[in-house]
Design a protein around this motif. Sequence first.
Motif, PDB file in Angstrom:
ATOM      1  N   VAL A   1       2.049  -9.639   2.056  1.00  0.00           N
ATOM      2  CA  VAL A   1       1.030 -10.226   2.921  1.00  0.00           C
ATOM      3  C   VAL A   1      -0.036  -9.184   3.233  1.00  0.00           C
ATOM      4  O   VAL A   1       0.277  -8.061   3.642  1.00  0.00           O
ATOM      5  CB  VAL A   1       1.642 -10.757   4.235  1.00  0.00           C
ATOM      6  N   SER A   2      -1.305  -9.546   3.021  1.00  0.00           N
ATOM      7  CA  SER A   2      -2.413  -8.632   3.298  1.00  0.00           C
ATOM      8  C   SER A   2      -3.304  -9.221   4.386  1.00  0.00           C
ATOM      9  O   SER A   2      -3.605 -10.411   4.366  1.00  0.00           O
ATOM     10  CB  SER A   2      -3.250  -8.402   2.035  1.00  0.00           C
ATOM     11  N   ILE A   3      -3.721  -8.379   5.324  1.00  0.00           N
ATOM     12  CA  ILE A   3      -4.691  -8.786   6.335  1.00  0.00           C
ATOM     13  C   ILE A   3      -6.073  -8.506   5.757  1.00  0.00           C
ATOM     14  O   ILE A   3      -6.423  -7.359   5.477  1.00  0.00           O
ATOM     15  CB  ILE A   3      -4.479  -8.023   7.645  1.00  0.00           C
ATOM     16  N   LEU A   4      -6.868  -9.543   5.535  1.00  0.00           N
ATOM     17  CA  LEU A   4      -8.121  -9.420   4.796  1.00  0.00           C
ATOM     18  C   LEU A   4      -9.114  -8.473   5.452  1.00  0.00           C
ATOM     19  O   LEU A   4      -9.824  -7.735   4.771  1.00  0.00           O
ATOM     20  CB  LEU A   4      -8.752 -10.807   4.624  1.00  0.00           C
ATOM     21  N   SER A   5      -9.182  -8.455   6.772  1.00  0.00           N
ATOM     22  CA  SER A   5     -10.190  -7.646   7.469  1.00  0.00           C
ATOM     23  C   SER A   5      -9.885  -6.157   7.437  1.00  0.00           C
ATOM     24  O   SER A   5     -10.790  -5.323   7.473  1.00  0.00           O
ATOM     25  CB  SER A   5     -10.323  -8.112   8.920  1.00  0.00           C
ATOM     26  N   THR A   6      -8.605  -5.795   7.348  1.00  0.00           N
ATOM     27  CA  THR A   6      -8.220  -4.371   7.404  1.00  0.00           C
ATOM     28  C   THR A   6      -7.576  -3.884   6.115  1.00  0.00           C
ATOM     29  O   THR A   6      -7.330  -2.693   5.960  1.00  0.00           O
ATOM     30  CB  THR A   6      -7.230  -4.127   8.555  1.00  0.00           C
ATOM     31  N   GLU A   7      -7.275  -4.809   5.204  1.00  0.00           N
ATOM     32  CA  GLU A   7      -6.600  -4.493   3.942  1.00  0.00           C
ATOM     33  C   GLU A   7      -5.205  -3.912   4.179  1.00  0.00           C
ATOM     34  O   GLU A   7      -4.649  -3.235   3.317  1.00  0.00           O
ATOM     35  CB  GLU A   7      -7.438  -3.531   3.096  1.00  0.00           C
ATOM     36  N   THR A   8      -4.655  -4.165   5.370  1.00  0.00           N
ATOM     37  CA  THR A   8      -3.280  -3.756   5.653  1.00  0.00           C
ATOM     38  C   THR A   8      -2.327  -4.657   4.878  1.00  0.00           C
ATOM     39  O   THR A   8      -2.476  -5.876   4.871  1.00  0.00           O
ATOM     40  CB  THR A   8      -2.979  -3.867   7.161  1.00  0.00           C
ATOM     41  N   THR A   9      -1.323  -4.073   4.217  1.00  0.00           N
ATOM     42  CA  THR A   9      -0.389  -4.837   3.395  1.00  0.00           C
ATOM     43  C   THR A   9       1.026  -4.687   3.933  1.00  0.00           C
ATOM     44  O   THR A   9       1.467  -3.570   4.226  1.00  0.00           O
ATOM     45  CB  THR A   9      -0.439  -4.353   1.933  1.00  0.00           C
ATOM     46  N   ILE A  10       1.716  -5.830   4.068  1.00  0.00           N
ATOM     47  CA  ILE A  10       3.083  -5.825   4.579  1.00  0.00           C
ATOM     48  C   ILE A  10       3.983  -6.575   3.598  1.00  0.00           C
ATOM     49  O   ILE A  10       3.801  -7.774   3.384  1.00  0.00           O
ATOM     50  CB  ILE A  10       3.170  -6.500   5.968  1.00  0.00           C
ATOM     51  N   PRO A  11       4.965  -5.913   2.972  1.00  0.00           N
ATOM     52  CA  PRO A  11       5.910  -6.603   2.084  1.00  0.00           C
ATOM     53  C   PRO A  11       7.010  -7.268   2.910  1.00  0.00           C
ATOM     54  O   PRO A  11       7.454  -6.722   3.928  1.00  0.00           O
ATOM     55  CB  PRO A  11       6.464  -5.472   1.214  1.00  0.00           C
TER      56      PRO A  11
END
Length: 301
Positions: A189-199
Amino acid sequence: MKKSKPIFDDLRKETENPVKVSFANRSLSKTVLAQEKSKLLQRIATDEAGLETKYVAMENWKAIIFRYAAAAVILVVSLVAVISIDKVSHQTAYGEVASVQLPDGTKVTLNGNSLLEYSRFYWWFLEERKVSLNGEAFFDVVKQKTKDGDLKFQVFTEHLKVEVLGTEFNVIDRANQEVVVLEEGSVQVSILSTETTIPLIPGEYMSYDKMNFKVEHGSVVTEGYTSWKDNYIVLDNKTLGDLAQIINTVYGKKVVFKKNSDKEIILQGKVPSNEINVLIQALRLATNLRIHMEGDTVFVN
Protein backbone atom coordinates in the motif's frame (compact mmCIF):
# COMPACT_ATOMS: atom_id res chain seq x y z
CA MET A 1 59.49 107.88 -60.98
CA LYS A 2 59.01 104.57 -62.43
CA LYS A 3 55.74 102.92 -61.83
CA SER A 4 55.86 99.60 -60.12
CA LYS A 5 54.82 96.57 -62.09
CA PRO A 6 51.57 95.13 -60.98
CA ILE A 7 52.05 91.93 -59.04
CA PHE A 8 49.15 90.14 -60.68
CA ASP A 9 49.89 91.14 -64.27
CA ASP A 10 51.30 87.77 -65.27
CA LEU A 11 48.44 85.91 -63.64
CA ARG A 12 45.91 88.08 -65.34
CA LYS A 13 47.53 87.49 -68.70
CA GLU A 14 47.63 83.77 -68.18
CA THR A 15 43.93 83.68 -67.41
CA GLU A 16 42.85 85.94 -70.18
CA ASN A 17 42.36 82.86 -72.42
CA PRO A 18 41.13 80.11 -70.11
CA VAL A 19 41.10 76.51 -71.30
CA LYS A 20 37.69 75.43 -72.53
CA VAL A 21 36.44 71.79 -72.08
CA SER A 22 33.94 70.52 -74.56
CA PHE A 23 31.98 67.20 -74.52
CA ALA A 24 31.33 65.14 -77.54
CA ASN A 25 27.64 64.81 -78.31
CA ARG A 26 27.32 61.07 -78.87
CA SER A 27 24.26 58.78 -78.77
CA LEU A 28 23.97 54.96 -78.33
CA SER A 29 22.62 52.99 -81.16
CA LYS A 30 19.13 51.49 -80.93
CA THR A 31 20.62 48.00 -81.08
CA VAL A 32 22.78 48.58 -78.00
CA LEU A 33 19.83 50.10 -76.11
CA ALA A 34 17.65 47.15 -76.99
CA GLN A 35 20.31 44.73 -75.77
CA GLU A 36 20.79 46.56 -72.47
CA LYS A 37 17.04 46.78 -71.93
CA SER A 38 16.68 43.05 -72.61
CA LYS A 39 19.45 42.26 -70.08
CA LEU A 40 17.79 44.46 -67.45
CA LEU A 41 14.36 42.89 -67.94
CA GLN A 42 15.90 39.41 -67.77
CA ARG A 43 17.59 40.23 -64.44
CA ILE A 44 14.32 41.60 -63.05
CA ALA A 45 12.46 38.45 -64.19
CA THR A 46 15.13 36.21 -62.62
CA ASP A 47 14.97 38.08 -59.31
CA GLU A 48 11.17 37.91 -59.29
CA ALA A 49 11.28 34.17 -60.02
CA GLY A 50 13.69 33.64 -57.11
CA LEU A 51 11.44 35.58 -54.75
CA GLU A 52 8.44 33.62 -55.96
CA THR A 53 10.28 30.33 -55.38
CA LYS A 54 11.22 31.38 -51.85
CA TYR A 55 7.64 32.49 -51.17
CA VAL A 56 6.22 29.20 -52.48
CA ALA A 57 8.74 27.23 -50.43
CA MET A 58 7.81 29.19 -47.32
CA GLU A 59 4.12 28.66 -47.96
CA ASN A 60 4.74 24.94 -48.47
CA TRP A 61 6.58 24.72 -45.15
CA LYS A 62 3.74 26.57 -43.43
CA ALA A 63 1.26 24.13 -44.94
CA ILE A 64 3.37 21.13 -43.85
CA ILE A 65 3.75 22.46 -40.29
CA PHE A 66 0.03 23.21 -40.13
CA ARG A 67 -0.85 19.70 -41.32
CA TYR A 68 1.45 18.05 -38.77
CA ALA A 69 0.13 20.28 -35.98
CA ALA A 70 -3.46 19.50 -36.97
CA ALA A 71 -2.65 15.79 -37.12
CA ALA A 72 -1.07 15.93 -33.64
CA VAL A 73 -4.13 17.71 -32.20
CA ILE A 74 -6.46 15.18 -33.82
CA LEU A 75 -4.35 12.31 -32.44
CA VAL A 76 -4.42 13.69 -28.88
CA VAL A 77 -8.15 14.39 -29.04
CA SER A 78 -8.77 10.91 -30.46
CA LEU A 79 -6.76 9.23 -27.69
CA VAL A 80 -8.61 11.19 -25.01
CA ALA A 81 -11.93 10.32 -26.66
CA VAL A 82 -11.00 6.63 -26.91
CA ILE A 83 -9.95 6.48 -23.27
CA SER A 84 -13.09 8.34 -22.15
CA ILE A 85 -15.49 6.28 -24.24
CA ASP A 86 -13.70 3.06 -23.32
CA LYS A 87 -14.09 3.65 -19.57
CA VAL A 88 -16.10 0.92 -17.86
CA SER A 89 -18.04 1.74 -14.70
CA HIS A 90 -19.79 -0.50 -12.19
CA GLN A 91 -21.88 1.24 -9.56
CA THR A 92 -24.09 -0.09 -6.80
CA ALA A 93 -27.09 1.56 -5.20
CA TYR A 94 -27.56 1.99 -1.46
CA GLY A 95 -27.88 -1.41 0.19
CA GLU A 96 -26.94 -3.29 -3.00
CA VAL A 97 -24.13 -5.86 -3.20
CA ALA A 98 -22.94 -6.76 -6.70
CA SER A 99 -20.35 -9.11 -8.21
CA VAL A 100 -18.15 -7.97 -11.08
CA GLN A 101 -15.68 -9.95 -13.17
CA LEU A 102 -12.82 -8.02 -14.73
CA PRO A 103 -11.27 -8.83 -18.14
CA ASP A 104 -8.46 -10.89 -16.55
CA GLY A 105 -10.89 -13.02 -14.52
CA THR A 106 -10.41 -11.10 -11.28
CA LYS A 107 -13.59 -11.16 -9.17
CA VAL A 108 -14.74 -8.01 -7.39
CA THR A 109 -17.60 -7.78 -4.91
CA LEU A 110 -18.95 -4.25 -4.54
CA ASN A 111 -20.67 -3.14 -1.36
CA GLY A 112 -23.58 -0.68 -1.40
CA ASN A 113 -23.01 2.87 -2.63
CA SER A 114 -19.73 2.03 -4.37
CA LEU A 115 -18.17 2.83 -7.75
CA LEU A 116 -15.52 0.81 -9.60
CA GLU A 117 -14.00 2.13 -12.85
CA TYR A 118 -11.34 1.01 -15.31
CA SER A 119 -10.35 1.51 -18.95
CA ARG A 120 -10.03 -1.36 -21.41
CA PHE A 121 -7.44 0.75 -23.27
CA TYR A 122 -4.96 0.38 -20.40
CA TRP A 123 -5.70 -3.32 -19.99
CA TRP A 124 -5.51 -4.31 -23.65
CA PHE A 125 -2.90 -2.00 -25.15
CA LEU A 126 -0.69 -1.00 -22.21
CA GLU A 127 -1.03 -4.26 -20.23
CA GLU A 128 -1.75 -2.32 -17.05
CA ARG A 129 -4.36 -3.77 -14.71
CA LYS A 130 -5.63 -0.60 -13.04
CA VAL A 131 -8.97 0.14 -11.37
CA SER A 132 -10.22 3.05 -9.27
CA LEU A 133 -12.57 2.63 -6.32
CA ASN A 134 -14.87 4.93 -4.42
CA GLY A 135 -16.74 3.05 -1.70
CA GLU A 136 -15.95 -0.50 -0.64
CA ALA A 137 -14.97 -3.65 -2.52
CA PHE A 138 -13.49 -7.09 -1.95
CA PHE A 139 -10.96 -8.26 -4.55
CA ASP A 140 -10.05 -11.82 -5.49
CA VAL A 141 -7.20 -11.13 -7.91
CA VAL A 142 -6.08 -13.64 -10.53
CA LYS A 143 -2.34 -13.96 -11.10
CA GLN A 144 -1.29 -13.05 -14.62
CA LYS A 145 2.09 -13.51 -16.24
CA THR A 146 3.74 -11.78 -19.18
CA LYS A 147 7.04 -12.30 -20.98
CA ASP A 148 8.58 -9.87 -18.48
CA GLY A 149 7.18 -11.61 -15.38
CA ASP A 150 4.13 -11.25 -13.15
CA LEU A 151 1.70 -8.46 -14.06
CA LYS A 152 0.74 -6.24 -11.15
CA PHE A 153 -2.85 -5.42 -10.25
CA GLN A 154 -3.42 -1.89 -8.95
CA VAL A 155 -6.33 -0.36 -7.03
CA PHE A 156 -6.47 3.43 -6.65
CA THR A 157 -8.54 5.25 -4.04
CA GLU A 158 -8.46 8.98 -3.33
CA HIS A 159 -5.17 8.83 -1.42
CA LEU A 160 -3.91 5.24 -1.71
CA LYS A 161 -2.50 2.85 -4.28
CA VAL A 162 -2.69 -0.90 -3.60
CA GLU A 163 -0.41 -3.17 -5.64
CA VAL A 164 -0.78 -6.93 -5.76
CA LEU A 165 0.07 -9.93 -7.92
CA GLY A 166 -2.61 -12.36 -6.84
CA THR A 167 -4.43 -12.19 -3.54
CA GLU A 168 -7.66 -11.47 -1.62
CA PHE A 169 -8.15 -8.18 0.15
CA ASN A 170 -10.74 -5.59 1.12
CA VAL A 171 -10.51 -1.86 0.29
CA ILE A 172 -12.60 0.90 1.86
CA ASP A 173 -12.76 4.55 0.77
CA ARG A 174 -15.53 6.13 2.83
CA ALA A 175 -16.05 9.59 4.31
CA ASN A 176 -12.85 10.49 6.18
CA GLN A 177 -11.08 7.13 6.15
CA GLU A 178 -9.46 4.68 3.73
CA VAL A 179 -8.67 1.13 4.85
CA VAL A 180 -6.97 -1.89 3.27
CA VAL A 181 -7.37 -5.30 4.94
CA LEU A 182 -5.46 -8.32 3.62
CA GLU A 183 -7.05 -11.73 3.85
CA GLU A 184 -4.70 -13.80 1.68
CA GLY A 185 -1.45 -13.28 -0.25
CA SER A 186 0.49 -10.03 -0.01
CA VAL A 187 -0.09 -6.41 -0.95
CA GLN A 188 1.85 -3.18 -0.94
CA VAL A 189 0.00 0.00 0.00
CA SER A 190 1.38 3.40 -1.02
CA ILE A 191 0.22 6.81 0.20
CA LEU A 192 0.14 8.88 -3.00
CA SER A 193 0.92 12.26 -1.40
CA THR A 194 4.02 11.11 0.51
CA GLU A 195 5.07 8.02 -1.47
CA THR A 196 5.18 6.14 1.84
CA THR A 197 4.92 2.38 1.20
CA ILE A 198 3.58 -0.19 3.67
CA PRO A 199 3.69 -3.96 2.90
CA LEU A 200 0.89 -6.10 4.38
CA ILE A 201 0.75 -9.79 5.22
CA PRO A 202 -2.47 -11.80 5.81
CA GLY A 203 -4.35 -10.63 8.89
CA GLU A 204 -2.97 -7.10 8.74
CA TYR A 205 -4.64 -3.79 7.96
CA MET A 206 -3.58 -0.28 7.10
CA SER A 207 -5.83 2.77 7.56
CA TYR A 208 -5.42 6.39 6.48
CA ASP A 209 -7.24 9.26 8.21
CA LYS A 210 -8.04 11.85 5.51
CA MET A 211 -8.67 14.67 7.98
CA ASN A 212 -5.64 14.22 10.25
CA PHE A 213 -3.35 12.49 7.72
CA LYS A 214 -2.78 9.75 10.28
CA VAL A 215 -1.68 6.23 9.32
CA GLU A 216 -2.37 3.09 11.36
CA HIS A 217 -0.96 -0.36 10.68
CA GLY A 218 -1.49 -3.56 12.63
CA SER A 219 -3.23 -6.91 12.99
CA VAL A 220 -6.98 -7.41 12.76
CA VAL A 221 -9.67 -10.09 12.53
CA THR A 222 -10.37 -9.85 8.80
CA GLU A 223 -13.91 -11.24 9.09
CA GLY A 224 -14.97 -8.01 10.78
CA TYR A 225 -14.15 -6.18 7.54
CA THR A 226 -15.05 -8.74 4.89
CA SER A 227 -18.22 -10.43 6.20
CA TRP A 228 -20.48 -7.94 4.36
CA LYS A 229 -19.81 -9.78 1.07
CA ASP A 230 -21.44 -12.84 2.63
CA ASN A 231 -24.50 -10.79 3.70
CA TYR A 232 -23.79 -10.38 7.40
CA ILE A 233 -22.00 -7.93 9.67
CA VAL A 234 -19.78 -8.93 12.57
CA LEU A 235 -20.64 -6.65 15.48
CA ASP A 236 -17.81 -7.65 17.81
CA ASN A 237 -15.99 -4.60 19.16
CA LYS A 238 -18.23 -2.23 17.20
CA THR A 239 -20.33 0.44 18.87
CA LEU A 240 -23.84 1.45 17.89
CA GLY A 241 -22.29 4.66 16.59
CA ASP A 242 -19.98 2.64 14.28
CA LEU A 243 -22.97 0.75 12.92
CA ALA A 244 -24.87 4.02 12.43
CA GLN A 245 -22.02 5.15 10.18
CA ILE A 246 -22.32 1.92 8.14
CA ILE A 247 -26.09 2.40 7.85
CA ASN A 248 -25.48 5.92 6.55
CA THR A 249 -22.76 5.16 3.98
CA VAL A 250 -23.88 1.73 2.76
CA TYR A 251 -27.68 2.08 2.95
CA GLY A 252 -28.04 5.84 2.58
CA LYS A 253 -30.10 6.26 5.75
CA LYS A 254 -29.61 9.03 8.27
CA VAL A 255 -29.45 7.84 11.89
CA VAL A 256 -30.79 10.14 14.63
CA PHE A 257 -29.99 9.38 18.30
CA LYS A 258 -32.23 10.75 21.04
CA LYS A 259 -29.36 10.21 23.51
CA ASN A 260 -25.76 10.64 22.36
CA SER A 261 -24.69 8.17 25.03
CA ASP A 262 -26.43 5.37 23.07
CA LYS A 263 -23.73 5.74 20.40
CA GLU A 264 -21.24 4.19 22.84
CA ILE A 265 -23.19 0.95 23.35
CA ILE A 266 -20.87 -1.96 22.47
CA LEU A 267 -22.37 -4.63 20.22
CA GLN A 268 -21.68 -8.35 19.99
CA GLY A 269 -22.56 -11.16 17.59
CA LYS A 270 -23.61 -11.04 13.94
CA VAL A 271 -26.54 -9.47 12.11
CA PRO A 272 -27.81 -9.97 8.56
CA SER A 273 -26.92 -7.15 6.17
CA ASN A 274 -28.77 -7.94 2.95
CA GLU A 275 -31.98 -6.15 4.08
CA ILE A 276 -32.03 -2.86 5.97
CA ASN A 277 -35.34 -3.74 7.66
CA VAL A 278 -33.94 -7.07 8.88
CA LEU A 279 -30.81 -5.29 10.12
CA ILE A 280 -32.84 -2.76 12.12
CA GLN A 281 -34.97 -5.50 13.63
CA ALA A 282 -31.84 -7.40 14.69
CA LEU A 283 -30.41 -4.25 16.30
CA ARG A 284 -33.66 -3.69 18.13
CA LEU A 285 -33.45 -7.17 19.63
CA ALA A 286 -29.72 -6.87 20.43
CA THR A 287 -29.94 -3.49 22.21
CA ASN A 288 -33.49 -3.47 23.64
CA LEU A 289 -33.83 0.05 22.23
CA ARG A 290 -36.70 1.48 20.26
CA ILE A 291 -35.26 1.62 16.75
CA HIS A 292 -37.50 2.34 13.78
CA MET A 293 -37.21 3.77 10.28
CA GLU A 294 -39.34 6.50 8.74
CA GLY A 295 -38.50 7.20 5.11
CA ASP A 296 -34.74 7.68 4.87
CA THR A 297 -34.23 8.29 8.59
CA VAL A 298 -33.57 5.73 11.35
CA PHE A 299 -34.53 6.89 14.85
CA VAL A 300 -32.87 5.44 17.96
CA ASN A 301 -34.85 6.15 21.16
